[in-house]
Structure formats: structure tokens, C-alpha cells
Write a protein that holds these residues in place. Structure first.
Motif, PDB file in Angstrom:
ATOM      1  N   THR A 141       0.859  -1.191   0.000  1.00 37.15           N
ATOM      2  CA  THR A 141       0.000   0.000   0.000  1.00 37.15           C
ATOM      3  C   THR A 141       0.889   1.233   0.000  1.00 37.15           C
ATOM      4  O   THR A 141       1.784   1.360   0.836  1.00 37.15           O
ATOM      5  N   ILE A 142       0.607   2.120  -0.962  1.00 34.73           N
ATOM      6  CA  ILE A 142       1.386   3.362  -1.068  1.00 34.73           C
ATOM      7  C   ILE A 142       0.413   4.525  -0.942  1.00 34.73           C
ATOM      8  O   ILE A 142      -0.553   4.625  -1.693  1.00 34.73           O
ATOM      9  N   GLU A 143       0.682   5.399   0.026  1.00 31.29           N
ATOM     10  CA  GLU A 143      -0.083   6.620   0.211  1.00 31.29           C
ATOM     11  C   GLU A 143       0.837   7.784  -0.131  1.00 31.29           C
ATOM     12  O   GLU A 143       1.871   7.965   0.506  1.00 31.29           O
ATOM     13  N   THR A 144       0.453   8.533  -1.143  1.00 27.57           N
ATOM     14  CA  THR A 144       1.345   9.551  -1.698  1.00 27.57           C
ATOM     15  C   THR A 144       0.690  10.917  -1.629  1.00 27.57           C
ATOM     16  O   THR A 144      -0.492  11.073  -1.996  1.00 27.57           O
ATOM     17  N   ALA A 145       1.446  11.900  -1.147  1.00 27.34           N
ATOM     18  CA  ALA A 145       1.019  13.305  -1.250  1.00 27.34           C
ATOM     19  C   ALA A 145       1.262  13.753  -2.681  1.00 27.34           C
ATOM     20  O   ALA A 145       2.408  13.778  -3.157  1.00 27.34           O
ATOM     21  N   ALA A 146       0.182  14.083  -3.395  1.00 30.92           N
ATOM     22  CA  ALA A 146       0.245  14.205  -4.854  1.00 30.92           C
ATOM     23  C   ALA A 146       1.126  15.348  -5.319  1.00 30.92           C
ATOM     24  O   ALA A 146       1.632  15.308  -6.448  1.00 30.92           O
TER      25      ALA A 146
END
Length: 1520
Positions: free
Chosen positions: A1164-1169
Motif C-alpha cells: 500500500t502506497i499513500e502519496t502526497a500528490a
């Protein structure tokens, strides 16, 4: 400080030779006008001051003349400016600027410029070959003047060292440089001076032309350096102390080099003075390094030079003292002494040792310290006896020297002398030499003198003196005389049974007496008689036998009466002596009286009779008293009428005195002892019937003692399991009611009534119709063909006319210790030592199988009562020795043929006894502990049946004797790997290996091969389980789990196998073996060093692959999680991570989230766009890891056009701008990989996937188990009463502290096994324990709230304890624990494993563990028991419960199966699509993985039909 003038040897005057050398030097250097270097500057060496340190050669007192002195005298006459002798105006060689730099060295140049020039010249000298260096040193020599600053002297030493390092220096140049160093002895820069000298002489290898000066330097510097070192240590200046110590060490090293390469420079006087200084340092120093360096220097002198005879004795005394007093230097000192003894002065050295003993040492201040060192050296030389080139020393010379050394009384010296004599007597060749000595007077004198002086110092009067041979009237009237005698005898008893050197010497002299000639024998007997109170019972018996054989007590010997008095005082009147000896003494004296009565006068006869008659009054032993009274009656019968009243008065006096001082209680205690003696005699005598002997044994084996050693009789003799091994229980004995029809060729079974014709059956045998079944077609000669009924079965009848009292005795104790347990004088000691000695005798010599079998079955349980055998340490050591020897040599008794037992059955019982003996290892020597471990190792595999018991015993040894176990651990593992073909011990081997993995000290020396052996054992058992499952799957109906009630395999004959066949626990519990096998792989892989783990991964993975029944190569589900575990921990030991909920700042943009299935993991990757900062969550079967990544973004070049146009360009510089998606981060890591065979699967961001991931996160990353801990207080047996305890004893509190870590329950973020984490309703704290695979939560009843007024207290505790599979019962009640005290549906394992369970743990039989190891041992047992209980539960309920790792793997597989199907039709998501999807939903969640996880309880797997009260209970998974 230099040595006194008289202490330094002087060399002859060398003025003429020095003048000639100076002329040659002038002629040689005068011809070197032409030089390739530029001409020097206008200033020259002539401008230096008139007086410089290098020119001032005025000799100090005591210094040696040198060539330089003469050179100076000549130069001062012919050169007005005092130029350095031989120094030319120019330097040959070097760069052009060298001459200018030399000019800057003049004294007229400013100081700073001279120092700078010095350093530059040093750099040049290190790079260029330069000659005529005196021209350089001459103008700089005044820098060493006393008035110069420190930096000037430092630069001068630097220049001097560089000059000295140049090759091809002339003799005069070398002398000039050395003279400059010697003239600065008063400064504090000794290290620099030593460096110059070392450089000049090439580290001591080249001293040409410097011989006398070097000797002077060494001799003067040794003393001054040592004085400086001592001063620095007294001043407590750390820097100065280290510098001084370093200087002294370097000087020692330099002196050693001089002695090695140029020993000729030291004359005999020089060597004598050098050794004096070295020995002075040894005697005065407090540093180990000084002593080590001194010994090294002395050894070098011996090896490369010669030892002056004047120094021989002092050196020997010094070395011997160091060798005795400082164990650290024993090896080094002995090597030096060996070299000395092997040298040409070796015989002189041995003579010097003897002269030291005869005439005393030279240094009287440490006289006895030197004596001890000399004695130790003599001992080693005598034992070597000329081997290895060492000189021989005749004993005839040693003994007179020892005797002479005893002129002065000193306790430590006398102990050392006895130690030497004991060592000589302990060596066979030394004993032979002693026997060759005709005169033993010196030896006897030495031993007697040492013993008597010891007696005087301790204030004890020897009992062998005639003064105490008969009681006086004063003693009769003194009420304290008996107490003093008792105290003295107790001391004597301890002495004679001790391991002191005197006791050893006396024992060895007694054992040697048979080989002595008559003169030696008489001298020895006289000595032993004088010290009769110090010799042991065996020696006394030999002494008495000698008196009888040689008629030594007849009137033909002049001192016969004195000897008789000594015998009475030392033996008969000593109640600590065995009764048999005292009775033998009476017999000897009665024989003497019979002879005296016929030959001697009446007065002498009366004196002889009084020796025995006067002992009647004080005698308490009934048998001895009976023998004395019998003698008195015999005399009275023959006495005259006039003397008869005197005999009656004597006997009456005895009766009256006993009535006055004896009470009924004491009389009852004595009756107990008399009965005890009678029972022992009955049990040990073969003349009595076996029935009678067994009756005595049944009572004796029930003897126990309380913690205060008070005697008590147990209701049961215990030992049921061992009785079952020998088929002596009602369940294991075979009742022969009718023969097996199928065994027609095995012989017909006789009618049971015919058994009584073969053996008289005791009425105490309740199962007289039960015996081992026999079926043999032929019977070997001498073997009984018909079954014989056993005389005893367990438990059998009571064996006593009434039930024994439950109260312990108040007057008979198993051990008396006045210091530890003060007791009144009327308390009697049972003398349990005699009982153990009888047991040892029965084990060695009894021929009665019934007696032998009863002993081996019941001995172990009796030895578990440590308070009973507290006084029996020598007997326990002997018992251990006998059993170890019998087991290793298979010399123990073999069962008769009619029992159909095997020798291995007896070995099981003996190993059980040895296991109990482990608890007494604190009294054993290290070699005895090693022998014990080796015996258990021998039992693994030697007999099939003993392997399990020996493995269990070794598990106890791991806790109690880790050093001995680690010593043989390699052999243990190897032995276990050799018996893996026996499935019956699979569980026991694997349990041992799982426990061993948690003991790093035992496996710290494991190599790669040992680790592979451990893994190989697991692979073999895993394959065995697979094969077994395949066999079961081919059957129409699976077999139910069963466990036979019998405790051994009946392999005697085929029909017996049909009647009873015991399957192994490994066959009955394949799931447990399967779980243990994978546990071993997991634990032992984590035991590998982190550098070694990657090497094992391919090999382990290869072995996890197996071929199934269809021929395919597959890996089990558990194998997959093992591979995942190995890859997870192969390169890291940092397991714990946690998510950073604030990984992105508001300015980093919106959070975009996406999950992929990659292999067997969820990524799971949570990225600040906007900025790309990301939180990466990797969910794997074996754990979850969190990490963050931040791309290193930078602004584009100013001339680059914007990336977007139109409306999107307006948001480029806002937080809503989408520039980086999670897919980009994913591609950074996985796009280079070839994932075509197992491509990643992207999960859609829907409710199902979110629920699946949340459910996955609730699976714990370790297997959790809960274990109950219950405390039983004194006298408690009721469940409610026990559960209401709120505290326990001090040992219980210590046990809890060692069991785990105290943690707070409120707010706990781990699975507490159902304990409340909100309101402290189950207590505020509990103890927990966790490693990287398993977590234990202990439900401790005493730490839960206990309110007697609250009706919910009891059910609350019961709710937790009743749902725990495993409970630890800490029994302080003083009563045996009964199974069923805490009834529960799930409580499978407690302190004592339930009888109908397979043998799955070392605790299946009671073990004795030291308190400090108890918690760790119970924890290991609880872990294995929890895994076993889960496997048992699954079989009972026909359910399945998988481990957390396997559960996580299955969740990942389910997600892959679901999304792989839909993945083929879905198109890749685009940034716009993701942006819209996020906006349509609720505001994007920053994280979804921050939820706390909670383990599902077993109730989740078994449905709603159970009565478990907590659905948040601890997991009890079988495997990882």
C-alpha cells in the motif's frame, strides 16, 4: 636515580685507544673538502657556546669511561671554539638548502628559527643520504642544555634521532650521539632518549663500539625508570603514570633485545647487577606488566646468556614465589624455571632449592612465602621425575630438607608441606620410590608434626592420647563434659571425612600399607594410632585388623597398654564411629584381656578390664552397650566373691544414671533409631526371605523429611511411572486368564495355580495372578520357562499395620546442623547416610530381582526429597558414580527371562534416578557434572527406550549445568540426528531443540554444520508427517487419536504385540510434530548470525520443497511463510515499525492511496500528490513494515515551459496540484523487475478491499498464547480458597519476576488474552513475555482483584483460568497437587501432565529445578504445552486453527484470487480518474492502516458451542 658508584662495574681506561680513534677520524674527514653541496654559510660550528651538553663529558660518580671522554679532552686543547671533534665545515650529501639550514642551527640564531631549521633538516635527513652528520649536530648540540626550553630539547632529540637513523655511521659518530643521550639523564624525556638509543643500535641488534656505554645506560635506567613509575602511581596522575609505565616496559623490551643479540656485552658482574635490579622490581612492583617483563628478561638471560651462580638462589626464590602466588604467571614462570633446570646450572638449581629449605631463604622478610613457592616447584620436579630433560631429585634428599624447614612453626607452610606429600603419594611412581626408602622416620615426623601443630592451633585435644581414654570422676560430675566431647567428636568427624591434605595423606598411607616392609608398616601404624581421631573408618578397621593379625596388643610389646588406651579413646568412646567398628574394638580388647589374664599380674589385668568396663556408663548405643555388658557379665561370672559386688555396682550405676538423665521422648527416638537399624539390616541381608526384605523396603522408601529435616513417613512410596516401566502396575501387568489362540507355537501357558509351586507368594501381593506374559517356543538353558508372579505391585497394600501420622517427628531428624538449624541435644540424627550406602550396595551386588526392581523404581522419588538426604553428599556422589559407570558399561542387573523385560527397561529406571541426582550438582566437581551429561548422552540411541528419558534429563541439565552441556552440545546434536529414524522420540527431540534455541549460551559456538544438522532433523520429521498423512489418506476412514495406557512397548513376542502395542506420540500427534518441526526451523534461523542467514536461505528453501503423491514438486503453506520469514529477517533484526500518521504536511498536497498484491504481500502506497512524499505499508505473512519516501524534487530551469497549460496551470503552484501518484512510486521499485510469472495485482479502492485490508491488519504478527498462573498457599486444596489468594510467598514473587516482564493493562496495544484493558477490572498489571514468533500473556490469579465481599471475584478469575489451555500451579500447600482441583473444559496441561495424555514434555515426570532456573524452565514447558494443547483441541473438536502467519498468507491469496479475475478486464487508472474518484468520495482518508489489531480467539474457530467467556482471547495456534 643512577646506582651508587660502587654498584656499577667499571671498564678499563681506554684513553690511548680513544686518541688513536680520534686521529683516524680527523684524517678521514679532513679529506672530504670537495662536496657536491653548496658551501656552508659564513657562520660555522665554531660559533656555538663554549660549554654544550654534547661537549661536557665530565664523568659523574660511578659512571663508566667512554671514548667520547678522551675525545673531548683532546679537542679542548687544540680548538679554542670547542668545535665538535671530527666535525667538518660541510655536510656531504643532501639538497643545496641543507648548508643554509645548518647555519641556522648556530646559537646566535634566534631560538624559534633554530627549532624550525631543526625540523626541516630532519625532513631532509629522512629523504637524502647524508654523511658527516657531526657537522649538523655540532651547532645544535647546545639545544640539549639544561637551560633550554622544552621545545628546544624536543627538537634536539628529534634531530639526534634522525642523525642516528642514518646508515653507515662511523664509530665516533655513534659514540658522540650516545654520549649526548647519556649526558641528559636528569631530564624527564626518557622516552625520547630511549628512542635515540634504540635507533642508534637498531633496537639492540648492533652495539658495535658502544658496548660499555650501552650496559651503563641499561643498568642505570632500569632503576630510575622503576622509581619514576612508582612515583607516578603514588601521585595518581593518570597521564604521567601511563607514560612512566610505558617507558619501563619499552626499556625491558630493549634490554631483552640486547640480551638476545648481544649477550656478550654483559659480564658476569653486569648480569648479577642486572638480575638484582630485576628481582627488586619484582618484589616492589604492584603492576602485572612489570612482573611479566621481569620474568621475560630473566628467561632471556637464561636462554641467551648465562646465570651467574651468585644470582641463582635469589632468582629461584623470586620465580618460585611468583609461580605459587600469582596464577596468572604460572605458565610463564614454569617455562622460565624449566629452562633454568635444563641449563648447565640445572643441578645447581635443584641443590639451591633444597638448601633454601635446609638453611632458609636469603630474603627472610618473606620466608614462608618463598617456602611455599619452593615446595610447589619441588613437587612439579618430583612428579616429572627426570622427564623432558628436567633433573631428578632423590626423595632421600627432599625429606630431610622438609623436616628441617619445619623448625619454625607456620600454618601455611605446614599446609604446603602436606600438599607436597599428598601429591607424591598420589603418584604411582612416587609411591614406588617412597617404598624403596628404608627409613621413613623423616616422613612420619613431618606428618605427625603438621597434624599436632594443627591440633594445637585449633585448640582440640587429640583423642588418641591416653589422658582422655577413660572417664574420670570429675567428668562424671560435670554436666558439660559430654557437650564438649560431642563438639570435639563432631569436629573430628568432619576432619576425617574431609578432603584436606592431611586426611588424604592418612588415607593413602593406609591404602599403601599392604606394600610396605615390616619396618615401614610399624612406623605407619604408630603414626595412624597417634592420629586415630583423624583417620577414617576404613583405616581404623585396617588398623584393628593389623593389631589382631600381628598380636600387637599382647604383652610382648612394651607399650601395649598405651596402645589399648588409645584405641579405646579414639574408637570405642567415639560415638561417631560406625557401630561395627566399635564392636570390633570390643572384640579385639576382649581377646587381649583373655591373653593378659593368663600371663600378667592382677593389677595389670584390672587395668585392662577397666578399659571396657569404664565405657559402660556413658554408652548410648544399645548394641555396643550389650557387648560391653556381655563382657562385664563374663568377668563377673569368673570374678571372685570379693570383687563381685564391684561389678554389680558398676552395672547398677549405669541403670541409675540412665533413669536420671533419660526421658520417655528420648527413649522413643532411640527406639526409632534401633528400629531403623534393624530394618536396614533386614533389607540388606540375603539370608532373609524376599517377602520380609520387601516389607522393610516398603517402609524405608516412604521416609521423607520436612524442610526443617524433621522425619515423616509418606502415605505412598510414589514411583508409579517407573513401576509401569517394569510392568509392576495393575494396568501394565498381564493377567493370564486364557492363552492366546494364535500363539500355538509359542508354548502353552501354565495354570496360574502352578505358580505357587515355583515361588512362595506373599500375602502382600494383591495381584498374585498377574505377571508378564511369556511366549517362547524354546527356552534357553538356565532360564525359567514358566511365568512367576511378582512379589510386589504398585501401589500394593499399605505395607504398614496402620496409616502413618501426617505430622512430622519432633525428635528424629534426617540432618542436624547446629549453625543452620539449632536443635536440642535430645534430638537424634537418623543417619540417612547408612541407608544410601545400603542402596548403593544393593544396586551393585544384590541377586534378588524383586529387591533390585523395587529399589530402582522407588529410589528416584525418594531422592527428590532433598531435605532427607541433606547429609549424604559423599553417598550421593558415590551413587552418581556407580550409576554412570553401570549405564555406560551396561553392567547393571539384567531382568530374568520370565519377566520378558529388556535391559533397556532397567536402564530407564536408572536414568530416572540420575535425573533426580542432577539437582545435587552443586556438590559435584566439574568433572562429575561432565560425566553425568556424558552418561545421558550415552543413553540417547544406545537403547531405544532410554532416548526419551535422556533427552528430558538433558533439558534439565541445560538449565542446571549449562557449562557441561555446552561442552558436549555438538555430540548431543549429532546423536539426535542419528536417531531421527525413530518416530517415537520425534516430539522429544523437537521440543529439546525448540528450548535450546532460546538458550544462546549453549549454542554460541555452533558452526554452520551444527545448524544444518538441526535443520536436517526438522526436515526429516516434516517428511515423516507428510508420509504419514499420505498413508492415512489412502484408508477409507481415518483413525482416531489414541494413547495406550501402557508405558512401554511389548516387543517380546508377536502375540504380545497383538495384545498391547503402544504407538508413539509422534504417530498419534502428527500435527504437533508438524508444528514443532517448523518452529525449530523458524527459531534456529533467527539464531543465525545476521551475516550467515542469507547463505542458508537457498538451502532451506530447497529442502522445503517436496514431491507429493502425484509427483509434483510443491511447497506447503507453512513452507511459504517460512520463506517469507527468512527473507524478512535475513538482513535485519529491527522488527518493529509503526506508521507515521503525519508523514505529509498540508503543503505536500492531497493524499492518494493505492494497494497492490505483489507476490505474497500487500503493498500500500499513500502519496502526497504534489511533493510525492509517501508512506509505504508492506503487509506480509510474517509481519507488517512501514517506511516513508520523499522524492528529492527541485525547481525546473527558468527557461523550461510549464508542464501544463490551460486551467490546470492555475493549480500548478497550489496544494491541489496532482504531480505524483502512488503508481509512480510503485514503478520506481518494481518496473525494473521481471514479474511476468507473478505480476502485481492492483486493488480497486472499494469497500470490499478496504474491509479486507482492515481485517488483515487485525491478524497479529506473532502467535499468542495465554497461560494461567495459580498460587496454592499453605494447606490449601479448595479451588475457591486458592483463587481468592491475593499474594504469595517470596519464592512465588521471585518466580513471577523471572517469568516475564511486568506490563500495564490499561491502554495496552497488544492482545492481553481477554484481560480487561479499559477499567482494570482484571487487575492493573500482568506479566508478559514475547520473542519474534510467540507472545505469552500470563493470567495470574494473585494479580487480579481479590475482594472477599465481592461475589464476582471468584467467577471472574475462574473465567480466565478455566479458558486457559495451560496452567502453571505454584504449589506452596505442602501437599501433593491433585488433578481436577480446577475443573475446566479447556484446561489440558497443568504442573503434572494428565496421565491419559501422550508424553509430550520433559515435565511428564517430576523434575527438580533450581529456583533461579525455574521460571525459564516453566516458560519453555508452557510454550510447548500450549502448542500441544492446540493440536489436541483440534483433534478433539475436529476443527482447524491456523497460525497468524498462515492466516495472513491466506488472506493475501484470497485477495489475489478475487482481483486477478477482474484485473484482466479493467483498464489502468489514469491520474484524472483517480482525482475524480477521490473527489466523488468523502475527503480522502490520510491512512487506513492505523487501526489497532486484535487477535481472534479460539472461540472464533470452534463456533458458538463452547463456554468461553471472552472472544478476545489469546490465540493458541499450533504452528507459526
Amino acid at each position: 636515580m643512577p646506582p651508587p658508584s660502587g654498584g656499577v662495574p667499571r671498564t678499563p681506561d681506554r684513553r690511548s685507544s680513544s686518541s688513536a680513534l680520534f686521529g683516524a677520524f680527523r684524517a678521514l674527514t679532513g679529506g672530504r673538502i670537495g662536496s657536491p653541496t653548496p658551501p656552508p654559510s659564513t657562520s660555522s660550528a665554531a660559533d656555538t657556546p663554549n660549554r654544550t651538553p654534547s661537549l661536557n663529558t665530565q664523568s659523574r660518580p660511578g659512571s663508566l669511561a667512554s671514548p667520547l671522554a678522551t675525545t673531548k679532552e683532546i679537542s679542548t686543547k687544540h680548538e679554542p671554539h670547542h668545535t665538535m671533534p671530527g666535525a667538518q665545515e660541510t655536510v656531504i650529501g643532501g639538497p643545496p638548502e641543507l648548508s643554509e639550514l645548518v647555519g641556522q642551527l648556530k646559537s646566535s640564531v634566534p631560538h624559534s628559527e633554530r627549532v624550525a631549521a631543526t625540523r626541516k633538516i630532519c625532513d631532509i635527513l629522512g629523504s637524502y643520504p647524508v654523511q658527516n652528520v657531526l657537522a649538523i649536530w655540532s651547532p645544535a648540540s647546545d639545544l640539549l642544555a639544561a637551560d633550554q626550553p622544552e621545545d628546544a630539547a624536543e627538537s634536539a632529540y628529534l634531530l639526534l634521532n634522525c642523525c642516528a637513523a642514518l646508515p653507515e655511521l662511523t664509530p665516533v659518530e655513534r659514540n658522540v650521539f650516545l654520549s649526548a643521550v647519556l649526558q641528559r639523564e636528569a631530564d624527564k624525556q626518557f622516552a625520547k632518549r630511549l628512542l635515540v638509543v634504540s635507533t642508534l643500535t637498531n633496537g639492540g641488534r648492533n652495539v658495535d663500539a658502544l658496548e660499555s656505554s650501552i650496559v651503563t645506560f641499561v643498568l642505570s635506567s632500569l632503576e630510575s625508570c622503576f622509581i619514576e613509575s612508582k612515583s607516578a602511581r603514588r601521585s595518581h596522575e593518570e597521564k604521567g603514570k601511563q607514560s612512566a609505565d610505558t617507558n619501563l616496559t619499552k626499556l625491558f623490551q630493549y634490554t631483552v633485545s640486547i640480551c638476545q643479540f648481544n649477550s656478550r656485552v654483559f659480564s658476569a658482574d653486569h648480569l648479577e647487577l642486572l638480575l638484582i635490579k630485576v628481582m627488586t622490581i619484582c618484589q616492589d612492583t604492584s603492576l602485572a606488566s612489570d612482573i611479566e617483563n621481569s620474568i621475560n628478561l630473566i628467561d632471556t638471560v637464561i636462554t641467551y646468556g648465562h646465570m651467574p651462580l651468585q644470582s641463582l638462589a635469589p632468582c629461584l626464590e623470586t620465580l618460585c614465589s611468583i609461580h605459587r602466588q600469582l596464577p596468572k604467571f604460572q605458565e610463564q614462570t614454569w617455562n622460565t624455571l624449566t629452562n633454568l633446570f635444563k641449563s648447565h646450572v640445572g643441578h645447581a638449581a635443584t641443590n639451591s632449592l633444597l638448601h633454601t629449605l635446609l638453611n632458609g631463604p636469603q630474603r627472610l622478610s618473606r620466608e614462608f612465602s618463598i617456602y611455599k613457592g619452593v615446595l610447589k616447584t619441588l613437587q612439579l620436579l618430583l612428579i616429572e621425575d627426570g622427564h623432558l630433560g628436567l633433573p631428578k631429585i632423590p626423595i632421600s634428599l627432599v625429606l630431610p630438607a622438609l623436616r628441617k624447614s619445619l623448625d619454625k612453626e607456620h600454618d601455611s607452610h605446614e599446609r604446603a608441606v602436606l600438599e607436597l606429600i599428598a601429591a607424591l603419594l598420589n603418584e604411582e611412581k612416587m609411591r614406588a620410590l617412597l617404598l624403596e626408602e628404608a627409613d621413613w622416620s623423616n616422613l612420619v615426623y613431618i606428618i605427625r608434626t603438621c597434624a599436632e601443630r594443627e591440633e594445637e592451633r585449633e585448640g582440640a585435644t587429640p583423642q588418641g592420647t591416653p589422658a582422655t581414654s577413660t572417664p574420670t570422676q570429675e567428668a562424671n560430675n560435670n554436666p558439660y563434659i559430654d557437650l564438649t566431647a560431642t563438639s570435639t567428636r563432631r569436629i573430628d568427624l568432619e576432619r576425617r571425612n574431609s578432603d584436606s591434605n592431611l586426611a588424604k595423606v592418612l588415607r593413602m598411607l593406609d591404602s599403601l600399607s599392604a606394600k610396605m616392609d615390616p619396618v615401614q608398616r610399624v612406623q605407619t601404624v604408630d603414626l595412624l594410632m597417634r592420629l586415630v581421631h583423624r583417620i577414617n573408618d576404613s583405616s581404623v578397621e585396617n588398623l584393628l585388623n593389623f593389631y589382631m593379625d600381628e598380636r600387637y596388643l599382647d604383652p610382648s610389646h612394651a607399650d601395649w597398654l598405651e596402645v589399648c588406651q588409645s584405641v579405646v579413646a579414639g574408637v570405642l568412646n567415639d560415638p561417631s564411629r560406625p557401630r561395627s567398628l566399635r564392636l570390633l574394638t570390643i572384640k579385639v580388647l576382649r581377646d587381649t584381656y583373655s591373653t593378659i589374664e593368663k600371663l600378667c599380674a592382677t593389677e595389670i589385668v584390672l587395668q585392662c578390664a577397666s578399659l571396657l568396663l569404664n565405657s559402660i556408663q556413658a554408652e548410648d548405643d544399645m548394641e555396643v552397650l550389650h557387648a560391653l555388658v556381655d563382657f562385664a557379665v563374663d568377668i563377673a561370672d569368673r570374678t571372685s566373691d570379693a570383687d563381685f559386688p564391684n561389678m554389680i555396682a558398676l552395672l547398677k550405676k549405669r541403670l541409675l544414671s540412665k533413669q536420671l538423665k533419660t526421658t520417655d521422648i528420648t527413649q522413643s527416638a532411640k527406639k526409632t533409631l534401633l528400629l531403623y537399624d534393624t530394618l536396614r539390616q533386614l533389607a540388606g541381608c540375603d539370608e532373609y526371605e524376599s517377602d520380609a526384605r520387601l516389607s522393610a523396603l516398603k517402609l524405608l522408601f516412604r521416609l521423607r523429611a520436612e524442610s526443617n529435616h524433621a522425619l515423616i513417613v509418606s502415605l505412598l512410596s510414589e514411583g508409579e511411572s517407573m513401576a509401569a516401566v517394569l510392568c509392576r502396575t495393575a494396568e501394565t501387568a498381564v493377567a493370564i486368564d486364557k492363552p492366546d489362540d494364535a500363539a500355538s507355537d509359542s508354548g502353552r501357558v501354565e495354570d496360574p495355580t502352578s505358580w505357587r509351586d515355583q515361588r512362595k507368594v506373599s500375602s502382600n501381593s494383591p495381584h498374585s495372578s498377574m505377571t508378564r506374559h511369556v511366549s517362547r517356543s524354546t527356552h534357553p538353558p538356565g532360564r525359567i520357562s514358566k511365568p512367576v508372579p511378582p512379589l510386589w505391585l504398585y501401589p500394593g497394600p499399605k505395607g504398614l499395620p496402620e496409616e502413618p501420622s501426617t505430622e512430622s517427628s519432633r525428635f528424629v531428624f534426617a540432618h542436624k546442623d547446629a549453625e543452620e538449624y539449632p536443635l536440642p541435644d535430645d534430638i537424634l540424627d537418623l543417619q540417612v547416610t547408612l541407608w544410601l550406602e545400603l542402596i548403593i550396595s544393593l544396586l551393585q551386588s544384590t541377586s534378588d530381582w524383586e529387591i533390585y526392581s523395587y529399589v530402582v523404581v522407588h529410589l528416584g522419588s525418594q531422592l527428590s526429597n532433598q531435605a532427607l538426604v541433606r547429609s549424604c553428599v559423599p553417598q550421593l556422589k558415590m551413587l552418581r558414580s556407580v550409576l554412570c559407570e553401570q549405564l555406560r558399561g551396561s553392567t547393571f542387573k539384567e531382568p530374568p527371562a520370565y519377566t520378558s523385560l529388556k535391559k533397556a527397561d532397567v536402564a530407564v529406571c536408572l536414568f530416572h534416578v540420575l535425573t533426580m541426582i542432577i539437582s545435587y550438582h552443586d556438590h559435584f566437581e566439574k568433572s562429575e557434572e561432565d560425566d553425568l551429561v556424558k552418561t545421558f548422552l550415552h543413553g540417547i540411541g544406545h537403547w531405544d527406550r532410554t532416548s526419551k528419558w535422556c533427552i528430558h534429563a538433558l533439558s534439565v541439565c541445560c538449565q542446571e549445568m549449562p557449562l557441561s552441556v555446552s561442552k558436549t552440545m555438538e555430540n548431543i546434536i549429532q546423536k539426535m540426528s542419528q536417531i531421527i529414524t525413530k518416530p517415537s522420540i520425534a516430539i522429544h527431540i523437537l521440543e529439546f531443540l525448540t528450548s535450546l534455541a532460546r538458550m544462546p549460551e549453549l549454542r554460541k559456538n555452533f558452526r554452520e554444520d551444527e545448524f544444518k544438522t538441526v535443520f536436517g532433523v526438522s526436515f526429516r520429521y516434516l517428511q515423516h508427517v507428510r508420509d504419514q498423512r499420505e498413508r492415512v489418506s489412502t484408508q477409507t476412514a481415518p483413525k482416531a487419536l489414541r494413547h495406550s495406557g501402557t508405558s512401554r512397548e511389548f516387543a517380546g513376542s508377536p502375540d504380545q504385540s497383538k495384545l498391547r502395542r503402544k504407538r508413539s506420540p509422534g504417530d498419534d500427534l502428527p500435527d504437533y510434530v508438524y508444528a514443532l518441526g517448523y518452529y525449530v526451523i523458524t527459531f534456529w534461523f533467527m539464531c543465525l548470525k545476521i551475516d550467515d542467514r542469507p547463505k542458508f536461505i537457498p538451502w532451506i528453501t530447497k529442502n522445503l520443497v517436496y514431491v507429493d503423491s502425484s509427483g509434483k514438486q510443491v511447497i506447503e503453506e507453512q513452507g511459504h511463510v517460512i520463506i517469507d520469514m527468512m527473507n524478512m529477517v535475513a538482513y535485519s533484526d529491527r522488527d518493529e515499525t509503526k506508521p507515521d500518521l503525519n508523514f505529509a504536511k498540508p503543503g505536500d498536497g492531497e493524499i492518494w492511496k493505492k494497494t497492490w498484491i505483489v507476490g505474497h504481500s500487500l503493498l500500500t502506497i499513500e502519496t502526497a500528490a504534489r511533493t510525492g512524499v509517501s508512506l509505504i505499508t508492506t503487509r506480509r505473512p510474517c509481519g507488517t513494515r512501514y517506511s516513508t519516501i520523499r522524492p528529492l524534487l527541485t525547481s525546473p530551469p527558468r527557461h523550461q515551459i510549464p508542464i501544463t497549460v490551460g486551467l490546470a496551470s492555475d493549480t500548478f503552484y497550489t496544494s491541489n496540484y496532482v504531480g505524483i501518484l502512488p503508481d509512480h512510486i510503485f514503478q520506481m521499485f518494481y518496473s525494473p523487475l521481471n514479474l511476468s510469472t507473478d505480476p502485481p495485482v492492483a486493488l480497486t479502492d472499494d469497500d470490499h478491499s478496504r474491509r479486507a485490508i482492515a481485517s488483515f491488519d487485525r491478524n497479529a504478527t506473532v502467535d499468542g498464547y495465554r497461560v494461567g498462573v495459580i498460587y496454592m498457599g499453605e494447606g490449601q486444596s479448595n479451588e475457591r480458597e486458592i483463587l481468592m489468594n491475593s499474594n504469595g510467598s517470596a519464592p512465588y514473587s521471585s518466580f513471577l519476576a523471572d517469568l516475564g516482564t511486568l506490563v500495564k493493562l490499561k491502554g495496552a496495544d497488544f492482545n492481553t488474552g481477554g484481560l480487561d484493558t479499559r477499567n482494570d477490572t482484571d487487575g492493573e498489571h500482568t506479566f508478559c513475555w514475547r520473542d519474534r514468533c510467540i507472545e505469552l500473556v500470563f493470567h495470574i490469579t494473585t494479580m487480579m482483584p481479590s475482594d472477599a465481599n465481592d461475589d464476582m471475584t471468584y467467577p471472574n478469575k475462574k473465567r480466565h483460568i478455566g479458558n486457559d489451555f495451560v496452567n502453571i500451579i505454584f504449589n506452596d500447600s505442602g501437599m501433593p497437587y491433585k488433578w481436577g482441583t480446577f475443573p475446566s473444559q479447556f484446561d489440558y496441561v497443568q504442573v503434572i501432565t494428565r496421565p491419559d495424555f501422550p508424553d509430550i514434555s520433559p515435565a511428564v515426570e517430576p523434575k527438580i529445578i533450581c529456583g533461579k532456573h525455574l521460571a525459564a524452565y516453566c516458560r519453555l514447558i508452557a510454550i510447548n504445552a500450549s502448542v500441544f494443547s492446540q493440536a489436541w483441541f483440534e483433534i478433539q473438536t475436529k476443527s482447524e486453527s491456523i497460525s497468524s502467519w498462515r492466516n495472513r498468507l491466506r488472506d493475501i491469496k484470497r485477495l489475489r484470487e478475487r482481483y486477478s479475475i477482474s484485473d484482466s478486464t479493467s483498464s489502468p487508472s489514469s491520474p484524472v480518474h483517480h482525482q475524480q474518484e477521490v473527489r466523488l468520495s468523502s475527503p480522502p482518508s490520510r491512512t487506513e492502516s492505523a487501526m489497532g489489531f486484535k487477535r481472534t480467539s479460539v472461540a472464533t474457530y470452534i463456533g458458538e458451542g463452547t463456554n468461553r467467556s471472552s472472544v478476545a482471547g489469546s490465540s493458541t495456534d499450533v504452528a507459526l
